[in-house]
Every structure is written in structure tokens, then in C-alpha cells.
Enzyme design. Structure first.
Site, mmCIF file in Angstrom:
data_model
loop_
_atom_site.group_PDB
_atom_site.id
_atom_site.type_symbol
_atom_site.label_atom_id
_atom_site.label_comp_id
_atom_site.label_asym_id
_atom_site.label_seq_id
_atom_site.Cartn_x
_atom_site.Cartn_y
_atom_site.Cartn_z
ATOM 1 N N ASP A 204 0.834 -0.981 -0.022
ATOM 2 C CA ASP A 204 -0.065 0.065 0.043
ATOM 3 C C ASP A 204 0.820 1.383 0.056
ATOM 4 O OD1 ASP A 204 1.038 0.210 2.543
ATOM 5 O OD2 ASP A 204 -0.884 0.291 3.628
ATOM 6 N N ASP A 206 1.551 4.911 2.269
ATOM 7 C CA ASP A 206 0.999 5.388 3.609
ATOM 8 C C ASP A 206 1.462 6.951 3.827
ATOM 9 O OD1 ASP A 206 0.461 2.607 4.852
ATOM 10 O OD2 ASP A 206 2.387 2.385 4.203
ATOM 11 N N ASP A 323 -3.189 4.404 2.885
ATOM 12 C CA ASP A 323 -3.556 4.801 4.441
ATOM 13 C C ASP A 323 -3.221 6.144 4.621
ATOM 14 O OD1 ASP A 323 -4.361 2.295 5.239
ATOM 15 O OD2 ASP A 323 -2.475 1.710 5.736
HETATM 16 P P1 GTP Z 1 4.202 -2.297 2.831
HETATM 17 O O1 GTP Z 1 3.040 -1.709 3.022
HETATM 18 O O2 GTP Z 1 4.093 -3.783 2.715
HETATM 19 O O3 GTP Z 1 5.423 -1.753 1.944
HETATM 20 O O4 GTP Z 1 4.844 -2.242 4.441
HETATM 21 P P2 GTP Z 1 4.738 -1.401 5.244
HETATM 22 O O5 GTP Z 1 6.094 -1.395 6.304
HETATM 23 O O6 GTP Z 1 4.502 0.098 4.828
HETATM 24 O O7 GTP Z 1 3.443 -1.788 6.122
HETATM 25 P P3 GTP Z 1 2.287 -1.135 6.676
HETATM 26 O O8 GTP Z 1 1.743 -0.194 5.503
HETATM 27 O O9 GTP Z 1 1.171 -2.180 6.970
HETATM 28 O O10 GTP Z 1 2.324 -0.363 7.861
HETATM 29 C C1 GTP Z 1 3.238 0.929 8.041
HETATM 30 C C2 GTP Z 1 3.711 1.277 9.422
HETATM 31 O O11 GTP Z 1 2.448 1.717 10.164
HETATM 32 C C3 GTP Z 1 4.000 -0.170 10.094
HETATM 33 O O12 GTP Z 1 5.144 0.147 10.894
HETATM 34 C C4 GTP Z 1 3.045 -0.594 11.178
HETATM 35 O O13 GTP Z 1 3.397 -1.195 12.234
HETATM 36 C C5 GTP Z 1 2.137 0.920 11.299
HETATM 37 N N1 GTP Z 1 0.952 0.620 11.348
HETATM 38 C C6 GTP Z 1 -0.057 0.036 10.587
HETATM 39 N N2 GTP Z 1 -1.383 -0.036 10.885
HETATM 40 C C7 GTP Z 1 -1.132 0.945 12.393
HETATM 41 C C8 GTP Z 1 -2.025 1.076 13.312
HETATM 42 O O14 GTP Z 1 -3.284 0.710 13.020
HETATM 43 N N3 GTP Z 1 -1.587 1.738 14.427
HETATM 44 C C9 GTP Z 1 -0.451 1.990 14.321
HETATM 45 N N4 GTP Z 1 0.130 2.756 15.552
HETATM 46 N N5 GTP Z 1 0.607 1.835 13.482
HETATM 47 C C10 GTP Z 1 0.094 1.114 12.384
HETATM 48 MN MN MN Z 2 2.710 0.407 3.609
HETATM 49 MN MN MN Z 3 -0.394 0.759 5.556
#
Ligand code: GTP
Ligand code: MN
Ligand code: MN
Length: 399
Positions: A204, A206, A323
């Protein structure tokens, strides 16, 4: 300060947040195996085992050279008996029998397919599997009513299970920037998650949004979402309000892992031409070998389709999970640190804070239990300093 000499490997510190973990991994053959077992454990509601495998994999990711002999692992932290057996198997046989077995198991395959739907967790998938639902067509034929997130995600299943490239992430960034600027000029948008750590693809994209004047960010998300919706950029969105201010328990002691920022889970409709409009440097086309080599995702369409029919079916857009998080400027550094990841790095930071420093860290604040007070910070560097840790930049948080 890390000495690059050979001795370094024997003093790998045990918390991932004490180590520098770049994307350059010399031990993918082992870390892939351990990660798969971690994933299987997590999908089977065995989080403890999952974390143990993740920690073991993270230690190997931090090494500066490939492991060729079990003896090289002596003195390394976080390598339990089970992980060592897997590594040994890979060293001796080129693959781990447990991993191969898991990969081929109907249960694991079904768990992967079903949790590939955003909004379907391990528990739901498990329940469906017990009812004999192992595939998407079986799910669609079942009497189960899906919630809105699950429906939207199922509709765009193939798109959402295809990795998002950095170019696509940048294109989404421009759209989000336009949206935010038109509803609150002066607001600031930061790319977080895997792309901030330098990853080339992700599941995704973020973003963290704030405003330099405390309070100006209140109510921002619905406006951003309306703008995006009015321009046709959203296929799905669910906004959750900020529940931080009205909650009674202290900010550093949230009742769950979920934080309480105003947040939007969304599925973007990214026009193909929007992608071309941004940096051309590493634009991946549909035909790159890397792309065709990706994990095959089960297509809803029974017919696999030749290259030409696929091309004919090419939509002028693709669905991408995005996100969005809004934070007040006073909590920005904590939100930035908490949302940059990796997931294991975050988990280890909180464990370090709790176990080594008697502090509670969240994406909102840092509380010092010894002094009974919150520790303020306006940068990630300050938070690392409060925690008594050497600063680790985002590109080295890929544990
Ligand atoms: P990819 O999207 O696969 O590239 O990996 P990513 O590291 O970006 O993972 P992700 O988008 O799932 O999450 C990004 C960061 O946000 C991670 O460190 C998660 O721990 C954090 N995160 C995701 N969801 C939540 C949540 O609901 N609350 C909090 N506090 N952190 C979150
Ligand atoms: Mn991500
Ligand atoms: Mn995410």
C-alpha cells in the site's frame, strides 16, 4: 559508529531497534524461509511463534555477509532451536522441508488467498476454511455476506495483490498533496511506511498529514476525503475519527495496539496516465520479468488469459490501497516514528522502551514511568535520545 570489521557479527545486539538493517539482505534464502514460517504462524493465531521467527529473520537481515556455516551463528541473539533447525536444513539441503511442506499445504494456500482480501484477518479466514471455503469462487458461492471493505477488496483483488511501485506511490502522493492543499493550505504531507524506508514496492502507500499550527488539522480528513471523492479518486474509504482526545486512559497506554489518530483506510483509483506524469526514472511496465515473476495471485476470472487478452482487458486505471493518517503537530514525531515501520522495528522499539527503560512508547507519546511524566519530542532523533538509543534513519529500519 558500527565497526565494519568481521568481529561485528559476534556483537549483534538483541533488539532490532539497536541495529541498522538496510534493504541489502545477504541472507534472503534463510530470511525468506523464516518469514514464511512467521507468516504461517501469524495466520494460525500463533503470534508468539510468529514473533520468534520474525526476530530470527531480522538478525540474519542485519548480517553483512551470507551465512555459509552454522558455526558463524554462534553468539547471535534471537536464534532459537526451531529457527536454527530451519537454517541448518537450508544450508544442508538447499531448502527447508518444513517450509516446502507449509507452502504446499492446502490450509496455508487457502489462508493466503482469503487473507489477500483486505479486511479478512486470520480468524475470519480460519472460520471460512473450517466451512470448506478455500478459494474466492467458493467464497462467492457461499452464503456469507461480506462487509463493505471486504466487498471492495474482493472486487479489486488482483490489483490489490499486485505490489505497488514507487512510481505509483509518487503519483498517489501528488494526488493526496493536491487534495490536502486545496482544503488546508499550509498542511504538510509525509510519505511513511515502507516507501519512507526506501522500499521499491509495497502492499500500500502510507501518508501522514499534519499542520504546523496545533489544532488546524482537526476535521481535516473528511474534507480531504470529500475532495478525493468528488474527483473520482476513491473506490472505497473508511474514515475513523480521532478518539485520542476523548479517551480517558493515558495516551501512552492505549487499550490496544491500534492508535487513535484520525485515519482513513482507502482504495484509490489511480489513472494510468497519472503515473506517467511523474518521474520517468524507473517506471515499470506491465511486461517486466520481475512483475510476471511475482507471487501468482488467484484470478477471479477462471480463464488465465493470454498476454494479448490481458492487454485488451487493461483498464485505464488500477486500484491501490492507501492509508492516510492525520496527527497534531505536537504528536507528529511519535506518529512519524510509529508509522514508518518496519512492523518488527516498531514492536522492538516498544519492547525496548518497556523492558529496558520503564517507558511506554506509542504513536502518540512517550511516557516515563520512573519520572511519571510524558517526554516531549519534536523529532525522531529526540525520541531515540529519550530512549537511550543511537539514532537509526528510516532506510536502516528494515528489520
Ligand atoms: P508495505 O506496505 O508492505 O510496504 O509495508 P509497510 O511497512 O508500509 O507496512 P504497513 O503499511 O502495514 O504499515 C506501515 C507502518 O504503520 C508499520 O510500521 C505499522 O506498524 C504501522 N501501522 C500500521 N497500522 C497501524 C495501526 O493501526 N496503528 C499504528 N500505530 N501503526 C500502524
Ligand atoms: Mn505500507
Ligand atoms: Mn499501511
Amino acid at each position: 559508529q558500527v565497526d565494519e570489521s568481521k568481529e561485528v557479527e559476534s556483537i549483534v545486539p538483541s533488539y532490532a531497534c539497536q541495529r541498522r538493517t538496510t534493504l541489502e539482505n545477504h541472507n534472503t534464502v534463510f530470511t525468506d524461509a523464516l518469514s514464511l514460517l512467521a507468516e504461517n504462524a501469524e495466520l494460525s493465531d500463533e503470534d508468539g511463534r510468529g514473533v520468534a521467527f520474525r526476530r530470527a529473520a531480522a538478525v540474519l537481515k542485519a548480517l553483512h555477509s551470507p551465512v555459509t556455516d552454522l558455526l558463524q551463528l554462534r553468539g547471535l541473539p534471537c536464534l532459537g532451536g526451531h529457527s536454527l533447525r530451519v537454517i541448518k536444513d537450508v544450508l544442508e539441503n538447499g531448502a527447508s522441508s518444513e517450509v516446502e511442506c507449509t507452502k504446499q499445504s492446502e490450509r496455508f494456500k487457502a489462508l493466503k488467498v482469503l487473507t489477500g482480501i483486505f479486511g479478512v484477518g486470520a480468524k475470519t479466514a480460519e472460520r471460512w476454511i473450517r466451512e470448506g471455503i478455500h478459494s474466492l469462487p467458493q467464497l462467492q458461492d457461499s452464503a456469507h455476506t461480506l462487509n463493505r471493505a471486504q466487498q471492495a477488496s474482493l472486487e479489486h483483488y488482483d490489483d490489490l495483490n499486485q505490489p505497488v511501485t514507487k512510481a505509483e506511490g509518487d503519483a498517489i502522493g501528488e494526488i493526496v498533496e493536491k487534495a490536502v492543499m486545496s482544503v488546508l493550505p499550509g498542511a504538510q504531507i509525509t510519505l511513511i511506511g515502507g516507501f519512507r524506508r526506501g522500499k521499491l514496492t509495497g502492499h500500500d502507500v502510507d501518508f501522514l498529514i499534519t499542520h504546523p499550527e496545533e489544532g488546524r488539522e482537526v476535521g481535516l480528513m473528511p474534507k480531504v476525503v470529500s475532495w478525493l471523492e468528488s474527483k473520482g479518486f476513491l473506490l472505497y474509504q473508511k474514515t475513523t475519527r480521532n478518539s485520542y482526545l476523548e479517551s480517558k486512559d493515558g495516551p501512552a497506554r492505549p487499550s490496544s495496539n491500534m492508535d487513535r489518530f484520525e485515519r482513513c483506510f482507502s482504495i484509490f483509483k489511480l489513472p494510468e496516465d497519472a503515473k506517467e506524469g511523474t518521474k520517468q526514472t524507473e517506471t515499470l511496465t506491465e511486461e517486466t520479468p520481475e512483475d510476471t515473476g511475482r507471487l501468482t495471485t488467484p484470478s477471479l476470472v477462471k480463464d488465465e488469459g493470454s498476454e494479448s487478452t490481458k492487454r485488451a482487458n487493461l483498464k485505464p486505471w488500477r486500484a491501490v490501497r492507501v492509508d492516510l493518517v492525520v496527527s497534531p503537530i505536537s504528536q507528529f514525531a511519535f506518529a512519524l516514528l510509529g508509522w514508518t515501520g518496519s512492523k518488527l522495528f516498531e514492536r522492538e522499539l516498544r519492547r525496548w522502551a518497556g523492558h529496558e527503560k520503564a517507558m511506554s512508547l506509542s504513536s502518540h507519546a512517550l511516557y516515563d514511568n520512573t519520572q511519571s511524566k510524558y517526554l516531549r519530542a519534536s523529532s525522531e532523533e529526540e525520541i531515540f535520545a529519550h530512549l537511550g538509543l543511537e539514532y537509526i534513519p528510516p532506510s536502516e529500519r528494515n528489520a
